[in-house]
Design a protein around this motif. Sequence first.
Motif, PDB file in Angstrom:
ATOM      1  N   GLU A 112       0.837  -1.203   0.000  1.00  0.00           N
ATOM      2  CA  GLU A 112       0.000   0.000   0.000  1.00  0.00           C
ATOM      3  C   GLU A 112       0.880   1.265   0.000  1.00  0.00           C
ATOM      4  O   GLU A 112       1.797   1.385   0.822  1.00  0.00           O
ATOM      5  N   GLY A 113       0.598   2.152  -0.929  1.00  0.00           N
ATOM      6  CA  GLY A 113       1.325   3.415  -0.965  1.00  0.00           C
ATOM      7  C   GLY A 113       2.642   3.357  -1.726  1.00  0.00           C
ATOM      8  O   GLY A 113       3.291   4.379  -1.940  1.00  0.00           O
ATOM      9  N   SER A 114       3.046   2.158  -2.140  1.00  0.00           N
ATOM     10  CA  SER A 114       4.310   2.029  -2.883  1.00  0.00           C
ATOM     11  C   SER A 114       4.131   2.578  -4.296  1.00  0.00           C
ATOM     12  O   SER A 114       3.041   2.568  -4.861  1.00  0.00           O
ATOM     13  N   SER A 115       5.241   3.060  -4.866  1.00  0.00           N
ATOM     14  CA  SER A 115       5.167   3.534  -6.246  1.00  0.00           C
ATOM     15  C   SER A 115       5.669   2.466  -7.218  1.00  0.00           C
ATOM     16  O   SER A 115       5.797   2.695  -8.401  1.00  0.00           O
ATOM     17  N   LYS A 116       5.958   1.275  -6.680  1.00  0.00           N
ATOM     18  CA  LYS A 116       6.433   0.177  -7.533  1.00  0.00           C
ATOM     19  C   LYS A 116       5.300  -0.432  -8.352  1.00  0.00           C
ATOM     20  O   LYS A 116       4.146  -0.426  -7.942  1.00  0.00           O
ATOM     21  N   SER A 117       5.674  -0.991  -9.492  1.00  0.00           N
ATOM     22  CA  SER A 117       4.694  -1.701 -10.316  1.00  0.00           C
ATOM     23  C   SER A 117       4.663  -3.173  -9.924  1.00  0.00           C
ATOM     24  O   SER A 117       5.650  -3.721  -9.455  1.00  0.00           O
ATOM     25  N   THR A 118       3.529  -3.788 -10.160  1.00  0.00           N
ATOM     26  CA  THR A 118       3.406  -5.222  -9.912  1.00  0.00           C
ATOM     27  C   THR A 118       4.007  -5.995 -11.090  1.00  0.00           C
ATOM     28  O   THR A 118       4.295  -5.414 -12.145  1.00  0.00           O
ATOM     29  N   GLN A 119       4.238  -7.283 -10.897  1.00  0.00           N
ATOM     30  CA  GLN A 119       4.746  -8.140 -11.969  1.00  0.00           C
ATOM     31  C   GLN A 119       3.860  -9.385 -12.071  1.00  0.00           C
ATOM     32  O   GLN A 119       3.433  -9.914 -11.038  1.00  0.00           O
ATOM     33  N   PRO A 120       3.621  -9.846 -13.301  1.00  0.00           N
ATOM     34  CA  PRO A 120       2.799 -11.055 -13.457  1.00  0.00           C
ATOM     35  C   PRO A 120       3.565 -12.290 -12.985  1.00  0.00           C
ATOM     36  O   PRO A 120       4.779 -12.366 -13.166  1.00  0.00           O
ATOM     37  N   GLU A 121       2.866 -13.234 -12.366  1.00  0.00           N
ATOM     38  CA  GLU A 121       3.538 -14.437 -11.868  1.00  0.00           C
ATOM     39  C   GLU A 121       3.223 -15.681 -12.689  1.00  0.00           C
ATOM     40  O   GLU A 121       3.981 -16.638 -12.662  1.00  0.00           O
ATOM     41  N   ASN A 122       2.103 -15.695 -13.375  1.00  0.00           N
ATOM     42  CA  ASN A 122       1.791 -16.896 -14.173  1.00  0.00           C
ATOM     43  C   ASN A 122       1.118 -16.562 -15.502  1.00  0.00           C
ATOM     44  O   ASN A 122       0.277 -17.327 -15.976  1.00  0.00           O
ATOM     45  N   LEU A 123       1.480 -15.406 -16.082  1.00  0.00           N
ATOM     46  CA  LEU A 123       0.949 -15.071 -17.409  1.00  0.00           C
ATOM     47  C   LEU A 123       1.892 -14.102 -18.110  1.00  0.00           C
ATOM     48  O   LEU A 123       2.716 -13.453 -17.462  1.00  0.00           O
ATOM     49  N   ASP A 124       1.768 -14.044 -19.409  1.00  0.00           N
ATOM     50  CA  ASP A 124       2.444 -13.035 -20.219  1.00  0.00           C
ATOM     51  C   ASP A 124       1.367 -12.027 -20.622  1.00  0.00           C
ATOM     52  O   ASP A 124       0.463 -12.361 -21.392  1.00  0.00           O
ATOM     53  N   PRO A 125       1.447 -10.779 -20.083  1.00  0.00           N
ATOM     54  CA  PRO A 125       0.373  -9.800 -20.358  1.00  0.00           C
ATOM     55  C   PRO A 125       0.205  -9.494 -21.847  1.00  0.00           C
ATOM     56  O   PRO A 125      -0.857  -9.043 -22.260  1.00  0.00           O
ATOM     57  N   TRP A 126       1.250  -9.732 -22.640  1.00  0.00           N
ATOM     58  CA  TRP A 126       1.142  -9.495 -24.090  1.00  0.00           C
ATOM     59  C   TRP A 126       0.464 -10.667 -24.806  1.00  0.00           C
ATOM     60  O   TRP A 126       0.068 -10.550 -25.932  1.00  0.00           O
ATOM     61  N   ASN A 127       0.401 -11.791 -24.118  1.00  0.00           N
ATOM     62  CA  ASN A 127      -0.248 -12.967 -24.711  1.00  0.00           C
ATOM     63  C   ASN A 127      -1.066 -13.678 -23.652  1.00  0.00           C
ATOM     64  O   ASN A 127      -0.757 -14.811 -23.265  1.00  0.00           O
ATOM     65  N   ARG A 128      -2.092 -13.000 -23.189  1.00  0.00           N
ATOM     66  CA  ARG A 128      -2.938 -13.595 -22.155  1.00  0.00           C
ATOM     67  C   ARG A 128      -3.612 -14.842 -22.725  1.00  0.00           C
ATOM     68  O   ARG A 128      -4.316 -14.756 -23.725  1.00  0.00           O
ATOM     69  N   PRO A 129      -3.396 -15.998 -22.101  1.00  0.00           N
ATOM     70  CA  PRO A 129      -4.010 -17.205 -22.660  1.00  0.00           C
ATOM     71  C   PRO A 129      -5.520 -17.228 -22.420  1.00  0.00           C
ATOM     72  O   PRO A 129      -5.995 -16.685 -21.417  1.00  0.00           O
ATOM     73  N   ARG A 130      -6.242 -17.820 -23.352  1.00  0.00           N
ATOM     74  CA  ARG A 130      -7.657 -18.075 -23.107  1.00  0.00           C
ATOM     75  C   ARG A 130      -7.756 -19.279 -22.175  1.00  0.00           C
ATOM     76  O   ARG A 130      -6.889 -20.154 -22.181  1.00  0.00           O
TER      77      ARG A 130
ATOM     78  N   MET B 153      -2.214   1.498 -27.325  1.00  0.00           N
ATOM     79  CA  MET B 153      -1.908   1.673 -28.748  1.00  0.00           C
ATOM     80  C   MET B 153      -0.438   1.410 -29.056  1.00  0.00           C
ATOM     81  O   MET B 153      -0.111   0.863 -30.112  1.00  0.00           O
ATOM     82  N   ASN B 154       0.466   1.802 -28.158  1.00  0.00           N
ATOM     83  CA  ASN B 154       1.891   1.677 -28.467  1.00  0.00           C
ATOM     84  C   ASN B 154       2.507   0.371 -27.965  1.00  0.00           C
ATOM     85  O   ASN B 154       3.411  -0.181 -28.594  1.00  0.00           O
ATOM     86  N   GLU B 155       2.013  -0.114 -26.812  1.00  0.00           N
ATOM     87  CA  GLU B 155       2.563  -1.365 -26.266  1.00  0.00           C
ATOM     88  C   GLU B 155       1.705  -2.575 -26.636  1.00  0.00           C
ATOM     89  O   GLU B 155       2.136  -3.716 -26.504  1.00  0.00           O
ATOM     90  N   GLY B 156       0.457  -2.319 -27.045  1.00  0.00           N
ATOM     91  CA  GLY B 156      -0.432  -3.435 -27.390  1.00  0.00           C
ATOM     92  C   GLY B 156      -0.738  -4.306 -26.187  1.00  0.00           C
ATOM     93  O   GLY B 156      -0.731  -5.534 -26.255  1.00  0.00           O
ATOM     94  N   CYS B 157      -1.025  -3.651 -25.075  1.00  0.00           N
ATOM     95  CA  CYS B 157      -1.145  -4.386 -23.812  1.00  0.00           C
ATOM     96  C   CYS B 157      -2.025  -3.582 -22.860  1.00  0.00           C
ATOM     97  O   CYS B 157      -2.086  -2.348 -22.947  1.00  0.00           O
ATOM     98  N   LEU B 158      -2.705  -4.258 -21.948  1.00  0.00           N
ATOM     99  CA  LEU B 158      -3.531  -3.570 -20.954  1.00  0.00           C
ATOM    100  C   LEU B 158      -2.885  -3.545 -19.562  1.00  0.00           C
ATOM    101  O   LEU B 158      -3.432  -2.951 -18.650  1.00  0.00           O
ATOM    102  N   GLN B 159      -1.733  -4.211 -19.403  1.00  0.00           N
ATOM    103  CA  GLN B 159      -1.189  -4.391 -18.047  1.00  0.00           C
ATOM    104  C   GLN B 159       0.325  -4.299 -17.970  1.00  0.00           C
ATOM    105  O   GLN B 159       0.994  -5.296 -17.741  1.00  0.00           O
ATOM    106  N   VAL B 160       0.865  -3.109 -18.145  1.00  0.00           N
ATOM    107  CA  VAL B 160       2.298  -2.918 -17.916  1.00  0.00           C
ATOM    108  C   VAL B 160       2.448  -1.675 -17.048  1.00  0.00           C
ATOM    109  O   VAL B 160       1.601  -0.787 -17.090  1.00  0.00           O
ATOM    110  N   ASN B 161       3.551  -1.611 -16.253  1.00  0.00           N
ATOM    111  CA  ASN B 161       3.698  -0.542 -15.261  1.00  0.00           C
ATOM    112  C   ASN B 161       2.374  -0.390 -14.521  1.00  0.00           C
ATOM    113  O   ASN B 161       1.719   0.636 -14.569  1.00  0.00           O
ATOM    114  N   SER B 162       2.006  -1.445 -13.858  1.00  0.00           N
ATOM    115  CA  SER B 162       0.644  -1.602 -13.380  1.00  0.00           C
ATOM    116  C   SER B 162       0.596  -1.687 -11.869  1.00  0.00           C
ATOM    117  O   SER B 162       1.568  -2.063 -11.222  1.00  0.00           O
ATOM    118  N   GLN B 163      -0.549  -1.321 -11.303  1.00  0.00           N
ATOM    119  CA  GLN B 163      -0.745  -1.528  -9.874  1.00  0.00           C
ATOM    120  C   GLN B 163      -2.049  -2.286  -9.650  1.00  0.00           C
ATOM    121  O   GLN B 163      -3.075  -1.953 -10.228  1.00  0.00           O
TER     122      GLN B 163
END
Lengths: 167, 167
Positions: A112-130, B153-163
Motif C-alpha cells: 500500500e502506498g508504494s510507487s512500484k509496479s506489480t509483476q505477473p507471476e503466471n501469465l504473459d500480459p502481451w499474450n494472455r491465454p484463453r 496503442m503503443n505497447e499493445g497491452c492492458l497491463q504494464v507498469n501496473s498496480q
Amino acid sequence: MSKCEKVQGVWILFVWVSTDHDEIAKVAKSWGAKVHRRSQKVSRDCSTSLETIQEFLEDNPEVMVVCNIQATSPCLHPFHLQEALKKITEDGFDSVFSVVRRHQFRWKEVKEGSSKSTQPENLDPWNRPRRQDWDGDLYENGSFYFATRDLIMNEGCLQVNSQPLTS
Amino acid sequence: MSKCEKVQGVWILFVWVSTDHDEIAKVAKSWGAKVHRRSQKVSRDCSTSLETIQEFLEDNPEVMVVCNIQATSPCLHPFHLQEALKKITEDGFDSVFSVVRRHQFRWKEVKEGSSKSTQPENLDPWNRPRRQDWDGDLYENGSFYFATRDLIMNEGCLQVNSQPLTS
C-alpha cells in the motif's frame, strides 16, 4: 477422520471421530463411528490436525493409513476416497490429497502506498491465454488428506512423496 | 467500457457500450450511454477485449484513458473506479486492475498415470502457515482494467507498469 488398517493382508476401513466433547462423542457413536477421545494437549485453539492425528496413531498402533476428511467439504463421494487410497496401497505413494484446477492470473503484491509496479507471476500480459488454451493451476481444496503412518510419525508431515487428485 | 478524456485540464468520464447489435445499442442509449458500433473484424468469437478497445481508440482520438468493466462482475462500486483512476491521473501508473486476496495452497501438476510426486509451489508442508499468519496471493478478479491510450496503442497491452487494487 477415517482410518485404514491392514488386517491379514486386507485393507479395512474404519471411520473415527476425534473429539474432546461428550455430546459429539455420543452422536458419533450413535451413527456407527469409533471415537478417539483427544487429550487437552491437542484440543487447543492452536492445535494442528497433524498433532491430533499423531496422538491418534500413538493410541492406535494397528492403523497404517489415515485419511483426514473435513466437515467443511461435504461434497465428498466414496469413489474419491477409494481412488485415493489405491494410490497408497497399490501405487506406492506416501500421501494423496484433493485439489481443484483453477484458471486464475496471479500478480506480485505491491505494498500500500508504494510507487512500484506489480509483476505477473503466471501469465504473459502481451499474450494472455484463453481459459481453454491453458491448463490452469492446481490448488488444495481441503476435502481429504491421506497419509501413511510412517510419513506422519517419522517425517512429521502429511504431504511428502505425494500425488494430487483433482476432484 | 467507461472512457476518460482530459478536457481543458479536467478528467471527464463517459460510459460507452461497445456492440455490433442494434438492440443492445438501443438499450445502451436509452440508459444514457454512448455507443461504439464495433466492426465485424473485432466482433468474432476469437476477438479479444484488447482488439476491440484499440478499434475504439482509433475512432475516438480524444480519449486518453480507458476502463474496461465487465458485466460478469456486477459488485463494482463507483469508489473502486475513482480510486483506480487516481492511480493513473495522479500517481503515474499506466494501468490499474482489480485483484482479490486468496489463501490457496498450490501444487505442481503431475500428469495422469505418472509415478512422479507433486511438489509444493507456495508452502512448506512441514510448516503449513495458518491463514491468519500468511498474506496469501493476489489474483485478478476480472472486475475492471484501466489503461492509458499510450499503453494500449503503443505497447499493445492492458497491463504494464501496473498496480493491482484489492477490491
